[in-house]
Design a protein around this motif. Structure first.
Motif, PDB file in Angstrom:
ATOM      1  N   ALA A 315      44.985  58.885  62.267  1.00  0.00           N
ATOM      2  CA  ALA A 315      44.751  58.753  60.827  1.00  0.00           C
ATOM      3  C   ALA A 315      43.269  58.955  60.507  1.00  0.00           C
ATOM      4  CB  ALA A 315      45.206  57.383  60.349  1.00  0.00           C
ATOM      5  N   ILE A 316      43.000  59.577  59.379  1.00  0.00           N
ATOM      6  CA  ILE A 316      41.625  59.697  58.892  1.00  0.00           C
ATOM      7  C   ILE A 316      41.267  58.398  58.196  1.00  0.00           C
ATOM      8  CG2 ILE A 316      40.093  60.947  57.334  1.00  0.00           C
ATOM      9  CD1 ILE A 316      41.917  63.378  57.692  1.00  0.00           C
ATOM     10  N   ASN A 317      40.211  57.747  58.676  1.00  0.00           N
ATOM     11  CA  ASN A 317      39.872  56.414  58.170  1.00  0.00           C
ATOM     12  C   ASN A 317      38.652  56.485  57.263  1.00  0.00           C
ATOM     13  OD1 ASN A 317      39.528  53.675  57.766  1.00  0.00           O
ATOM     14  ND2 ASN A 317      40.121  53.163  59.859  1.00  0.00           N
ATOM     15  N   ARG A 318      38.868  56.202  55.957  1.00  0.00           N
ATOM     16  CA  ARG A 318      37.778  56.212  54.995  1.00  0.00           C
ATOM     17  C   ARG A 318      37.011  54.883  54.966  1.00  0.00           C
ATOM     18  NH1 ARG A 318      37.481  61.565  54.574  1.00  0.00           N
ATOM     19  NH2 ARG A 318      39.397  62.506  53.764  1.00  0.00           N
ATOM     20  N   SER A 333      46.906  53.198  52.069  1.00  0.00           N
ATOM     21  CA  SER A 333      46.887  54.505  52.720  1.00  0.00           C
ATOM     22  C   SER A 333      47.658  55.517  51.888  1.00  0.00           C
ATOM     23  CB  SER A 333      47.489  54.417  54.123  1.00  0.00           C
ATOM     24  OG  SER A 333      48.834  53.973  54.053  1.00  0.00           O
ATOM     25  N   ASN A 341      49.412  64.650  57.178  1.00  0.00           N
ATOM     26  CA  ASN A 341      48.101  64.028  56.997  1.00  0.00           C
ATOM     27  C   ASN A 341      48.262  62.583  56.525  1.00  0.00           C
ATOM     28  OD1 ASN A 341      46.274  66.503  57.316  1.00  0.00           O
ATOM     29  ND2 ASN A 341      47.680  67.184  55.712  1.00  0.00           N
ATOM     30  N   GLU A 343      45.881  59.101  55.639  1.00  0.00           N
ATOM     31  CA  GLU A 343      44.527  58.611  55.409  1.00  0.00           C
ATOM     32  C   GLU A 343      44.543  57.128  55.080  1.00  0.00           C
ATOM     33  OE1 GLU A 343      41.925  60.730  52.783  1.00  0.00           O
ATOM     34  OE2 GLU A 343      42.958  62.638  53.123  1.00  0.00           O
ATOM     35  N   ARG A 389      38.556  53.575  46.692  1.00  0.00           N
ATOM     36  CA  ARG A 389      38.484  54.156  48.024  1.00  0.00           C
ATOM     37  C   ARG A 389      37.217  53.743  48.767  1.00  0.00           C
ATOM     38  NH1 ARG A 389      41.392  60.051  47.668  1.00  0.00           N
ATOM     39  NH2 ARG A 389      42.952  59.460  46.122  1.00  0.00           N
TER      40      ARG A 389
END
Length: 461
Positions: A315-318, A333, A341, A343, A389
């Protein structure tokens, strides 16, 4: 970024009779000024009250040069009882005002006994002259409080909302707003099970997830309230789908006990979901688990998770954890419709069950408290959160250790509204309802513990 503050649906205006309360501000260019006036106490032990609110300004209230209240720029209205004075005593009330960026204004009224002293041009001002900026709306002047839950109440008060006899309509714990009614549509049978989520498809059919296993469906009547039909089973493998959302002709299901997010399709056209695809496995526990789904304005599927759920691999972690910090539990998420995808947008939530977007495309949730902390200095009540976010909402959990970051910590964000004790479930904006305009803009939050719906009205700042 648009931030939100709040007021509750039940309005109790500032205690001013006759002319409505007005906003006031200095006509000078100064960002800081002081207001003051003397008030004579008419009798011994006369009751002294104050109501004060500022928009885009900070206020400090003094009584005889003693600080009694400090109001920040985005605080809700302040209502307080001041210590009574001696008969014929002269009290000096002073307000130090500091503007922040925005259309600044303040309003207020003081009352001693039966006499009221609203802030207006009769007050002394250190810079310029006071000018009126119009009436204060009832919404902005409302105290932001719900009826208190007794500290002795258990987490089973939802039973008070149930009918006492077969065929009786739902009672509700508190009075409903004018024009609203509660009607019982259908009582689930033992075969239909306990229900945890629902969605309505393009054919006006309601899909309901059973708490144990599977999905059931029925078509709701348009004209009559009573539901006379029966539910049919349309999927019988997924366990405890706490989140359901239709998107691009498919049904997305967040199966908590099956530990994954699934996409369901009816490929044969017979009305049954015969194509069930696992888009993303989600490991971790199932208590504070895989909860609600919502379609986002970005055309992605948004999900909300409790602190039992792990972040999936890849996972893309913001909002990653700090070095040696606690792992990212309790997060918001999003998943692309094709499932490729994933996130992580925000973290630090305990057990938010619902998620929804308002007409501006802003996301909100209703997060849980830690009931074991009730009465302790660091207890944090259930609360409405405006989801943004890259943020940390302050709940951290590690093995044998749980802790809240204090609300004033610089690396967390404040609550939007503290509801108090309860057990959060779904949230939904009234955007697509047929309610009156004010109620269409409201956020509705369900509290399982006390069987209530909390309507929260939001003001953008």
């Amino acid at each position: 970024m648009v931030r939100f503050i709040y007021f509750l649906a039940a309005f109790f205006c500032f205690p001013v009779s006759g002319n409505a309360l007005e906003w006031w501000w200095s006509d000078s260019q100064s960002k800081r000024f002081t207001l003051s006036r003397e008030i004579v106490v008419p009798a011994e032990n006369a009751k002294i009250t104050a109501a004060l609110v500022g928009d885009f300004c900070e206020l400090q209230l003094f009584r005889n040069d003693i600080l009694v209240a400090d109001i920040e720029a985005y605080d809700p209205p302040l209502f307080l009882n001041l210590e009574s004075g001696k008969a014929k005593e002269t009290i000096t009330v002073k307000i130090e005002v500091t503007a922040v960026e925005g259309p600044s204004a303040l309003a207020g009224v003081f009352q001693i006994g039966k006499e009221k002293y609203p802030i207006n041009s009769t007050w002394r001002i250190s810079e310029g002259e006071m000018q009126s900026l119009g009436e204060v709306s009832a919404e902005r002047a409302a105290p932001n409080r719900l009826p208190e839950i007794s500290p002795f109440a258990e987490y089973n008060q939802w039973r008070e909302a149930l009918p006492s006899e077969e065929g009786e309509s739902l009672k509700g714990i508190g009075p409903l707003p004018k024009g609203f009614e509660i009607e019982l549509i259908h009582r689930a049978t033992p075969e239909e099970g306990s229900w945890v989520s629902m969605a309505i498809d393009a054919q006006n059919r309601i899909i309901i997830a059973r708490e144990q296993t599977g999905l059931i469906r029925a078509k709701l009547p348009k004209e009559q309230t009573a539901f006379s039909g029966s539910f049919e089973v349309v999927e019988n493998t997924l366990e405890e789908c706490r989140g359901l959302s239709f998107h691009q002709g498919a049904l997305y299901a967040y199966a908590n006990d099956s530990k994954g997010l699934y996409r369901l399709k009816d490929s044969s056209g017979d009305g049954l979901f015969d194509e069930v695809t696992l888009l993303q496995p989600i490991e971790g526990g199932a208590g504070h688990g895989r909860n609600d789904l919502a379609n986002g304005p970005d055309n992605w599927i948004h999900a909300i998770q409790g602190d039992s759920v792990k972040v999936p691999e890849g996972a893309i972690n913001r909002t990653p954890a700090e070095p040696d910090g606690s792992r990212e539990l309790g997060y918001w998420s999003r998943l692309s419709p094709d499932g490729k995808n994933w996130e992580i947008l925000a973290r630090g939530l305990r057990n938010p069950y619902g998620i929804d977007f308002n007409s501006d495309g802003e996301a909100f949730t209703y997060d849980a408290d830690n009931e074991g902390d009730v009465g302790l200095p660091f207890y944090r009540p259930t609360r409405i959160n405006h989801l943004t976010r890259g943020t940390n909402y302050g709940w951290h959990q590690q093995e044998n250790s749980t802790r809240n970051m204090p609300i004033y910590a610089p690396d967390t964000v404040p609550t939007t509204y503290d509801v108090g004790r309860g057990s959060p479930t779904a949230v939904k904006f009234g955007t697509h309802s047929n309610f009156p305009e004010k109620w269409k803009r409201a956020l509705y939050a369900l509290d399982w513990a006390y069987g209530r719906i909390v309507a929260v009205h939001l003001l953008p700042r």
